[in-house]
Design an enzyme around this catalytic site. Structure first.
Site, PDB file in Angstrom:
ATOM      1  N   ARG A   7       0.849  -1.207   0.000  1.00  0.00           N
ATOM      2  CA  ARG A   7       0.000   0.000   0.000  1.00  0.00           C
ATOM      3  C   ARG A   7       0.882   1.254   0.000  1.00  0.00           C
ATOM      4  O   ARG A   7       0.651   2.211  -0.717  1.00  0.00           O
ATOM      5  CB  ARG A   7      -0.900   0.066   1.253  1.00  0.00           C
TER       6      ARG A   7
ATOM      7  N   GLN B 110     -10.680   8.736   6.522  1.00  0.00           N
ATOM      8  CA  GLN B 110     -10.452   7.342   6.928  1.00  0.00           C
ATOM      9  C   GLN B 110      -9.236   6.789   6.188  1.00  0.00           C
ATOM     10  O   GLN B 110      -8.810   5.677   6.443  1.00  0.00           O
ATOM     11  CB  GLN B 110     -11.675   6.491   6.580  1.00  0.00           C
TER      12      GLN B 110
ATOM     13  N   VAL C 283      -5.433   6.181   4.854  1.00  0.00           N
ATOM     14  CA  VAL C 283      -4.101   6.176   5.467  1.00  0.00           C
ATOM     15  C   VAL C 283      -3.064   6.776   4.516  1.00  0.00           C
ATOM     16  O   VAL C 283      -1.888   6.858   4.853  1.00  0.00           O
ATOM     17  CB  VAL C 283      -3.705   4.745   5.914  1.00  0.00           C
ATOM     18  N   ASP C 284      -3.506   7.184   3.333  1.00  0.00           N
ATOM     19  CA  ASP C 284      -2.568   7.844   2.416  1.00  0.00           C
ATOM     20  C   ASP C 284      -2.394   9.314   2.811  1.00  0.00           C
ATOM     21  O   ASP C 284      -3.115   9.822   3.671  1.00  0.00           O
ATOM     22  CB  ASP C 284      -3.032   7.702   0.950  1.00  0.00           C
TER      23      ASP C 284
ATOM     24  N   HIS D 250      -7.907   6.581  10.766  1.00  0.00           N
ATOM     25  CA  HIS D 250      -7.409   5.196  10.750  1.00  0.00           C
ATOM     26  C   HIS D 250      -5.894   5.123  10.637  1.00  0.00           C
ATOM     27  O   HIS D 250      -5.361   4.098  10.251  1.00  0.00           O
ATOM     28  CB  HIS D 250      -8.088   4.413   9.612  1.00  0.00           C
TER      29      HIS D 250
HETATM   30  P1  OAD Z   1     -15.026   1.567   0.822  1.00  0.00           P
HETATM   31  O1  OAD Z   1     -14.216   0.744  -0.123  1.00  0.00           O
HETATM   32  O2  OAD Z   1     -15.871   0.856   1.811  1.00  0.00           O
HETATM   33  O3  OAD Z   1     -15.990   2.549   0.023  1.00  0.00           O
HETATM   34  C1  OAD Z   1     -15.483   3.307  -1.042  1.00  0.00           C
HETATM   35  C2  OAD Z   1     -16.567   4.215  -1.545  1.00  0.00           C
HETATM   36  O4  OAD Z   1     -15.994   5.032  -2.545  1.00  0.00           O
HETATM   37  C3  OAD Z   1     -17.769   3.505  -2.183  1.00  0.00           C
HETATM   38  O5  OAD Z   1     -18.977   4.072  -1.708  1.00  0.00           O
HETATM   39  C4  OAD Z   1     -17.582   3.768  -3.674  1.00  0.00           C
HETATM   40  O6  OAD Z   1     -18.819   3.856  -4.404  1.00  0.00           O
HETATM   41  C5  OAD Z   1     -16.876   5.101  -3.656  1.00  0.00           C
HETATM   42  N1  OAD Z   1     -16.080   5.399  -4.853  1.00  0.00           N
HETATM   43  C6  OAD Z   1     -15.447   4.579  -5.707  1.00  0.00           C
HETATM   44  N2  OAD Z   1     -14.828   5.260  -6.673  1.00  0.00           N
HETATM   45  C7  OAD Z   1     -15.069   6.575  -6.436  1.00  0.00           C
HETATM   46  C8  OAD Z   1     -14.707   7.778  -7.080  1.00  0.00           C
HETATM   47  N3  OAD Z   1     -13.946   7.800  -8.179  1.00  0.00           N
HETATM   48  N4  OAD Z   1     -15.133   8.942  -6.540  1.00  0.00           N
HETATM   49  C9  OAD Z   1     -15.912   8.963  -5.414  1.00  0.00           C
HETATM   50  N5  OAD Z   1     -16.282   7.845  -4.771  1.00  0.00           N
HETATM   51  C10 OAD Z   1     -15.873   6.662  -5.280  1.00  0.00           C
HETATM   52  O7  OAD Z   1     -13.992   2.585   1.542  1.00  0.00           O
HETATM   53  P2  OAD Z   1     -14.157   3.379   2.903  1.00  0.00           P
HETATM   54  O8  OAD Z   1     -15.562   3.762   3.153  1.00  0.00           O
HETATM   55  O9  OAD Z   1     -13.112   4.430   2.911  1.00  0.00           O
HETATM   56  O10 OAD Z   1     -10.480   0.734   7.410  1.00  0.00           O
HETATM   57  O11 OAD Z   1     -13.743   2.258   3.936  1.00  0.00           O
HETATM   58  C11 OAD Z   1     -13.724   2.555   5.288  1.00  0.00           C
HETATM   59  C12 OAD Z   1     -12.686   1.738   5.997  1.00  0.00           C
HETATM   60  O12 OAD Z   1     -12.852   0.359   5.694  1.00  0.00           O
HETATM   61  C13 OAD Z   1     -11.255   2.016   5.575  1.00  0.00           C
HETATM   62  O13 OAD Z   1     -10.703   3.139   6.204  1.00  0.00           O
HETATM   63  C14 OAD Z   1     -10.548   0.755   5.977  1.00  0.00           C
HETATM   64  C15 OAD Z   1     -11.547  -0.228   5.427  1.00  0.00           C
HETATM   65  O14 OAD Z   1     -11.553  -1.483   5.948  1.00  0.00           O
HETATM   66  C16 OAD Z   1      -9.516   0.059   8.042  1.00  0.00           C
HETATM   67  O15 OAD Z   1      -8.655  -0.577   7.464  1.00  0.00           O
HETATM   68  C17 OAD Z   1      -9.601   0.174   9.535  1.00  0.00           C
END
Ligand code: OAD
Length: 230
Positions: free
Chosen positions: A56, A86, A88-89, A104
């Site tokens: 990553r 959320q 980590v980048d 996170h």
């Molecule tokens: P998710 O992978 O759960 O959700 C990503 C969201 O981004 C989805 O709703 C997609 O539809 C949307 N998406 C995809 N491409 C996009 C784009 N070009 N523009 C805008 N939106 C787009 O990721 P997170 O909600 O960030 O935690 O996940 C939350 C946490 O779950 C992370 O921080 C990580 C993970 O497990 C830990 O590792 C503790």
């Protein structure tokens, strides 16, 4: 100055080439979360955990902020902007955002596996077995794993309560406690959710859903907000 709080997730960095977690082809399809992102995984296979985060980190170093990161940073000219991410980048920081809260953790940092107050910057992309803190304990990624507390949560909640405008970008809002922040904001303020897919949210007043990719939706919204009174 009005306060903008932007809650961001993996989707904001997708167009910078970094995988999301739950989309098709996302990281949790390639890996089992329990094998790489839990304290139990660290107990049983440190090498695999380190390798997962090294990959990553390498990708992040090679990536660049996209138009969405830049648009959020540009709003600091007219608003008091805090990003609660959320992710980590470090793409928000590299786009120029000054106030970034990492819920996170941060890929670019390591910390002692026995003393969480010992935090270090990682030079380059690799954290290896045998890399030790000053107390001679193995260094681990400075990230929050499933099953661990989210130390920045209280700070994030207090900041979110102060928001005059809330913007949510690229998060499935499926991981708590981070996902609960949207409910902490004041009822009457304008709220925007930018995501190309439907995100399930309930009972949130004043919410406008903008079904666009971050690189399109965020600059458009930023332009509108920059033209408005602040
Ligand atoms: P998710 O992978 O759960 O959700 C990503 C969201 O981004 C989805 O709703 C997609 O539809 C949307 N998406 C995809 N491409 C996009 C784009 N070009 N523009 C805008 N939106 C787009 O990721 P997170 O909600 O960030 O935690 O996940 C939350 C946490 O779950 C992370 O921080 C990580 C993970 O497990 C830990 O590792 C503790």
């Amino acid at each position: 100055m009005k306060k903008i709080i932007a809650l961001t997730g993996a989707g904001i960095s997708a167009e910078s080439g970094l995988s999301t977690f739950r989309d098709s082809g996302g990281l949790w399809e390639e890996y089992n979360v329990y094998d790489v992102a839990t304290p139990e995984a660290w107990e049983s296979n440190q090498e695999l955990v380190l390798e997962f985060y090294n990959k990553r980190r390498k990708q992040v170093i090679d990536a660049s902020p996209n138009a969405a990161h830049h648009a959020l940073a540009s709003m600091e000219k007219k608003y008091d902007v805090t990003i609660i991410t959320q992710n980590v980048d470090d793409l928000h920081e590299r786009a120029g955002s000054k106030n970034v809260v990492h819920l996170h953790g941060e890929l670019g940092k390591s910390r002692s596996s026995t003393d969480s107050s010992l935090i270090y910057n990682i030079e380059g992309w690799e954290l290896k077995p045998g890399d030790l803190c000053e107390k001679k304990s193995q260094l681990r990624p400075h990230v929050v794993w499933f099953g661990e507390a989210v130390p920045m949560m209280e700070v994030a909640a207090r900041i979110t309560e102060q928001a005059d405008i809330l913007i949510v970008v690229g998060s499935s809002l499926s991981v708590y406690p981070a996902a609960g922040l949207i409910s902490v904001a004041k009822k009457n303020i304008p709220k925007y959710l930018i995501d190309p897919k439907e995100v399930s949210v309930h009972d949130i007043d004043n919410l406008s859903c903008i079904k666009e990719k971050a690189s399109i939706g965020v600059p458009k919204l930023a332009k509108t907000l920059m033209e408005n009174e602040s």
